[in-house]
Design an enzyme around this catalytic site. Structure first.
Site, mmCIF file in Angstrom:
data_model
loop_
_atom_site.group_PDB
_atom_site.id
_atom_site.type_symbol
_atom_site.label_atom_id
_atom_site.label_comp_id
_atom_site.label_asym_id
_atom_site.label_seq_id
_atom_site.Cartn_x
_atom_site.Cartn_y
_atom_site.Cartn_z
ATOM 1 C CB CYS A 139 -0.963 -0.033 1.177
ATOM 2 S SG CYS A 139 -1.957 -1.534 1.145
ATOM 3 C CG HIS A 151 -1.365 4.519 5.395
ATOM 4 N ND1 HIS A 151 -1.391 4.357 4.024
ATOM 5 C CD2 HIS A 151 -1.501 3.267 5.915
ATOM 6 C CE1 HIS A 151 -1.518 3.070 3.740
ATOM 7 N NE2 HIS A 151 -1.595 2.386 4.870
ATOM 8 C CD GLU A 204 -0.857 7.754 9.379
ATOM 9 O OE1 GLU A 204 -1.986 7.225 9.393
ATOM 10 O OE2 GLU A 204 -0.425 8.431 8.415
ATOM 11 C CE LYS A 250 -5.390 4.331 2.579
ATOM 12 N NZ LYS A 250 -4.437 5.414 2.898
ATOM 13 C CG HIS A 295 -6.355 0.836 1.845
ATOM 14 N ND1 HIS A 295 -5.517 1.493 0.966
ATOM 15 C CD2 HIS A 295 -5.540 0.227 2.753
ATOM 16 C CE1 HIS A 295 -4.262 1.280 1.317
ATOM 17 N NE2 HIS A 295 -4.247 0.525 2.390
ATOM 18 C CG PHE A 350 0.215 -5.809 4.497
ATOM 19 C CD1 PHE A 350 -0.127 -5.060 5.608
ATOM 20 C CD2 PHE A 350 -0.738 -6.654 3.950
ATOM 21 C CE1 PHE A 350 -1.403 -5.145 6.171
ATOM 22 C CE2 PHE A 350 -2.016 -6.755 4.505
ATOM 23 C CZ PHE A 350 -2.343 -5.994 5.610
#
Lengths: 79, 413
Positions: free
Chosen positions: B163, B303, B314, B335, B340, B401
């Site tokens: 991502c 994010h 975050e 988002k 996402h 990831f």
């Protein structure tokens, strides 16, 4: 199917798979030289034709199919 | 100011569940709309997560019919967005093709094509597999098809970092120009994996929202009731250009890519480092690369995917990086509206960051009804936040990831 019917269906396949306009398709047209069907597209055309006409077009035969007419005649003969 | 060659943005392109171009997507964001809908498709019946940001718009008129059938859906989005961006920049007639590059990635790539061909293989046998399967599923397909579409010959690269992919593409494109390999680079990312396997696989990780009865509010970053991310699809493309090249041709300049930071956690294959050390280093590196100091940062496009752990991690990283200045940074989480888009997110959200900068307005984060007090950030919630400063430095975070942390620093021009 007769030659004319196979020819008509081939034009549909060529339009769908390779973007060849129907009025460009004629018995004497070469797939690679006239219609700009590249080798990968030719595989797609062959597979679509096999599905459409219920025939088997072996790889060793594909290299003999230089023109649309070659393909149409092979299909008419095999079907 | 940084000592680097200056790189600016001269073209934008978007395909998102909110709209099939930049203007419609931006208007929908400002209107507080959600792009998420129920997955009523038959294949979704037994899935635990049955909501997604699907693009239902018909894009068939935009792409050549034969070209489109040789592309995975993800590549179709990528090429559409890239075509928009280069048209917006009016750049193709004004750049030497050997100085034109591409950096465009995807998080997962042609999974839907893999599934279709796997089914054909199993049901009809090996000789029915589409001969275009390999070029359709390779992860560099989007980069390659854009390269072909625009005739780019300076190099076409396909960063892959889950991502963080398309934020990394922005970094790579910026670096291509800094390294003097190119004058113009089309960058971005794409994703289109709203399919049975991807939905099942992310659900198996317990990563996805199961708020199936209320799709529009399922993606709710920073809300106490958040229960996972919402799968979405789309692409974002930017034209990056050497400043001197852009000014010489009188190009419209949206903003400057002031810098970037990229780090890795070495912590866990999927979970974020709860201390946020790597993410904090990425943000600080971006600020330094921009020739700025932490107190210059006004805005963060987070994010924030709406997962319980990720949003907190975050927030901790932001606090670690910026200390008390964190209170002066207006944060938004797009988002909440889009869901996402995985490999598309970094580019899509950098474009939204640019739109915020040029419109001097930071869109609110929707779907927060019960703000999570563990999130120690100034999140823009109830109404959009106007920016009054004349100098604007904004950051866009993207994490993937594997522990990939990418932060892009964008400055007004």
């Amino acid at each position: 199917m007769n030659t004319e019917e196979v020819m008509r269906e081939m034009a549909v396949i060529l339009d769908e798979v390779a973007g060849v306009a129907a009025d460009q398709v004629a018995m004497d047209k070469s797939f690679t030289d006239d219609l700009e069907v590249d080798s990968l597209s030719m595989v797609e055309v062959v597979m679509a034709a096999e599905d459409k006409f219920g025939v088997k077009i072996p790889d060793e035969e594909v290299k003999n199919l230089r023109t649309v007419g070659d393909a149409v005649n092979f299909i008419v003969k095999s079907a | 100011m940084s000592a680097h060659t200056r790189v600016v943005v001269t073209g934008l392109g978007l395909v998102t569940p909110l709209g099939t171009d930049v203007a419609s997507t931006w208007q929908a964001v400002l209107a507080g709309k959600s792009g998420v809908r129920a997955l009523h498709e038959d294949w979704a019946v037994d899935l635990s997560s049955k909501v997604a940001g699907a693009i239902d718009a018909d894009l068939s008129g935009v792409l050549d019919k034969v070209a489109a059938r040789r592309m995975d859906r993800s590549t179709q989005f990528a090429v559409v967005a890239a075509k928009q961006a280069v048209a917006d920049a009016d750049v193709l007639a004004n750049v030497d093709p050997i100085r034109l590059g591409v950096a465009f990635g995807t998080g997962i790539g042609g999974l839907s094509t893999v599934m279709q061909q796997m089914q054909i293989l199993n049901e009809r046998g090996p000789d029915r597999v589409n001969p275009l399967t390999v070029p359709m599923i390779m992860p560099n397909a989007a980069a390659a098809l854009i390269e072909l579409e625009i005739g780019a010959q300076a190099g076409a690269h396909a960063p892959v970092s889950a991502c963080a992919t398309s934020a990394e593409a922005i970094a790579w494109g910026t670096q291509m120009i800094r390294d003097n390999r190119a004058d113009v680079v089309v960058v971005g990312g794409t994703e289109a994996v709203i399919n049975r396997l991807a939905m099942a696989a992310f659900s198996a990780m317990r990563a996805m929202s199961t708020r199936n009865d209320d799709p529009a509010t399922a993606s709710r970053p920073y809300d106490l009731g958040r229960d996972g991310f919402v799968m979405s699809e789309g692409a974002g493309a930017l034209v990056l250009e050497r400043l001197t090249h852009a000014t010489a041709r009188g190009a419209n300049i949206y903003a400057e890519i002031a810098g970037f930071g990229m780090t890795s956690d070495a912590h866990h294959i999927a979970a974020p480092d709860p201390a946020g050390a790597g993410a904090a280093r990425a943000m600080l590196a971006a600020v330094v690369d921009a020739g700025a100091t932490t107190t210059d940062v006004l805005h963060l496009n987070a994010h924030a995917t709406s997962t319980p752990l990720g949003d907190i991690a975050e927030a901790a990283a932001v606090r670690k990086a910026f200390g008390s200045h964190t209170d002066q940074i207006a944060v938004t989480a797009p988002k909440s509206s889009i869901g996402h888009t995985l490999g598309g997110a970094g580019a899509i959200e950098s474009i939204l960051t640019i739109m915020s900068i040029i419109n001097k307005q930071i869109p609110r984060t929707i779907n927060i009804s019960d703000f999570d007090s563990k999130v120690n950030l100034d999140v823009v919630i109830n109404e959009h936040r106007a920016i009054s400063n004349s100098e604007i430095l904004a950051l866009n975070n993207s994490f993937g990831f594997g522990g990939h942390n990418v932060c892009v620093a964008i400055r007004n021009y």
